[in-house]
Design an enzyme around this catalytic site. Structure first.
Site, PDB file in Angstrom:
ATOM      1  N   LYS A  65      28.065  -8.749 -22.874  1.00 30.86           N
ATOM      2  CA  LYS A  65      28.125 -10.344 -23.059  1.00 30.86           C
ATOM      3  C   LYS A  65      29.158 -10.765 -22.015  1.00 30.86           C
ATOM      4  O   LYS A  65      29.136 -12.036 -21.767  1.00 30.86           O
ATOM      5  CB  LYS A  65      28.855 -10.336 -24.377  1.00 30.86           C
ATOM      6  CG  LYS A  65      28.584 -12.000 -24.725  1.00 30.86           C
ATOM      7  CD  LYS A  65      29.182 -12.199 -26.330  1.00 30.86           C
ATOM      8  CE  LYS A  65      28.023 -11.831 -27.239  1.00 30.86           C
ATOM      9  NZ  LYS A  65      28.188 -12.465 -28.754  1.00 30.86           N
ATOM     10  N   VAL A  93      29.441 -16.593 -29.840  1.00 31.39           N
ATOM     11  CA  VAL A  93      30.116 -16.947 -28.720  1.00 31.39           C
ATOM     12  C   VAL A  93      31.381 -15.942 -28.464  1.00 31.39           C
ATOM     13  O   VAL A  93      32.036 -15.749 -29.381  1.00 31.39           O
ATOM     14  CB  VAL A  93      30.554 -18.384 -28.406  1.00 31.39           C
ATOM     15  CG1 VAL A  93      31.481 -18.605 -27.268  1.00 31.39           C
ATOM     16  CG2 VAL A  93      29.500 -19.433 -28.342  1.00 31.39           C
ATOM     17  N   HIS A 109      25.108 -26.241 -37.960  1.00 31.14           N
ATOM     18  CA  HIS A 109      24.421 -25.325 -38.674  1.00 31.14           C
ATOM     19  C   HIS A 109      23.743 -25.813 -39.965  1.00 31.14           C
ATOM     20  O   HIS A 109      24.497 -26.606 -40.637  1.00 31.14           O
ATOM     21  CB  HIS A 109      25.613 -24.365 -39.364  1.00 31.14           C
ATOM     22  CG  HIS A 109      25.123 -23.142 -40.257  1.00 31.14           C
ATOM     23  ND1 HIS A 109      24.765 -22.160 -39.310  1.00 31.14           N
ATOM     24  CD2 HIS A 109      25.283 -22.893 -41.341  1.00 31.14           C
ATOM     25  CE1 HIS A 109      24.136 -21.046 -40.475  1.00 31.14           C
ATOM     26  NE2 HIS A 109      24.487 -21.421 -41.441  1.00 31.14           N
TER      27      HIS A 109
HETATM   28  C1  GAR Z   1      18.869 -26.224 -36.358  1.00 22.24           C
HETATM   29  O1  GAR Z   1      18.440 -26.360 -37.509  1.00 22.24           O
HETATM   30  C2  GAR Z   1      20.307 -25.946 -36.267  1.00 22.24           C
HETATM   31  O2  GAR Z   1      20.988 -26.307 -37.251  1.00 22.24           O
HETATM   32  C3  GAR Z   1      20.166 -24.257 -36.335  1.00 22.24           C
HETATM   33  O3  GAR Z   1      18.864 -23.831 -35.406  1.00 22.24           O
HETATM   34  C4  GAR Z   1      18.092 -24.834 -35.581  1.00 22.24           C
HETATM   35  C5  GAR Z   1      17.626 -25.433 -34.265  1.00 22.24           C
HETATM   36  O4  GAR Z   1      16.741 -26.395 -34.291  1.00 22.24           O
HETATM   37  N1  GAR Z   1      21.285 -23.322 -35.895  1.00 22.24           N
HETATM   38  C6  GAR Z   1      21.644 -22.348 -36.707  1.00 22.24           C
HETATM   39  O5  GAR Z   1      21.034 -21.895 -37.499  1.00 22.24           O
HETATM   40  C7  GAR Z   1      23.015 -21.717 -36.151  1.00 22.24           C
HETATM   41  N2  GAR Z   1      23.316 -20.751 -37.046  1.00 22.24           N
HETATM   42  P1  GAR Z   1      16.290 -27.033 -32.916  1.00 22.24           P
HETATM   43  O6  GAR Z   1      16.042 -25.912 -31.983  1.00 22.24           O
HETATM   44  O7  GAR Z   1      15.054 -27.703 -33.252  1.00 22.24           O
HETATM   45  O8  GAR Z   1      17.358 -28.080 -32.501  1.00 22.24           O
END
Ligand code: GAR
Length: 194
Positions: A65, A93, A109
């Site tokens: 990473k 990250v 989130h």
């Molecule tokens: C979103 O719902 C975001 O909250 C989630 O991924 C999705 C991305 O959607 N993030 C997580 O789960 C982070 N732990 P998108 O690609 O349509 O923006």
């Protein structure tokens, strides 16, 4: 105007809402870079449509990473990026990025943290049969969805809702809440500089 980089791994609907907010001057920012760790993610097509530069990589091409984060940091610095916005970036990250951008990385989130951290938060909430879930935006630290919370908004889950219904409700909240919160964080950054 604050230069931001959005990190995403998937469809990029949040990326799109942030880019449109910047284009419509609803936020005092320009999206100067998309960082994407999936070669076939739809977010890449969205970036192309909006002529946004992309740094895309595959973690498997690097020995650690630290190695790919060093390249990301170099790219961010080359473009004078001031704020990192994670929008569906499905990767923790690491210290290399966190050190360079301490207090300047935010994440969205799809749950009311600290409930349902990690993968498939919407599925977790659905399986747990909670009546209320929601959206959280927080500063990123070394943990999994653990940094200080900046904003939250609840979403009610009805008995008749399918998982897809819940996902739609949550995403529609995300597309409003993320740009507004980004503007809030930008104002704070600008105040701390002046
Ligand atoms: C979103 O719902 C975001 O909250 C989630 O991924 C999705 C991305 O959607 N993030 C997580 O789960 C982070 N732990 P998108 O690609 O349509 O923006």
């Amino acid at each position: 105007m604050v230069k931001i980089a959005v990190f995403a791994s998937g469809s990029g609907s949040n990326f799109q809402s942030i880019v449109e907010s910047a284009e419509q001057k609803k936020i005092d920012a320009s999206v100067d870079l998309l960082v994407c760790d999936k070669k076939d993610a739809y977010v890449l097509t969205r970036a192309d449509k909006h002529c946004i530069p992309v740094f895309s990589f595959s973690a498997k091409d690097y020995s650690s990473k630290e190695m790919f984060e060093k390249e990301i940091v170099a790219e961010l610095q080359r473009r004078d990026i001031e704020l990192i916005v994670l929008a569906g970036y499905m990767r923790l990250v690491g210290p290399t990025l966190l050190r360079e951008y301490e207090g300047r990385i935010i994440n969205i989130h799809p749950s009311l943290l600290p409930a349902f951290p990690g993968l498939d938060a919407i599925g977790q909430a659905f399986t747990a049969q909670v009546k209320i879930s929601g959206v959280t935006i927080h500063f990123v630290d070394e943990g999994m969805d653990t940094g200080p919370i900046i904003a939250q908004e609840p979403v009610r889950i009805e008995e008749t809702d399918t998982k897809e219904d819940v996902q739609k409700k949550i995403q529609s909240v995300e597309h409003q809440l993320y740009p507004t919160t980004i503007q809030h964080v930008i104002s704070q950054l600008q105040r701390s500089v002046n």
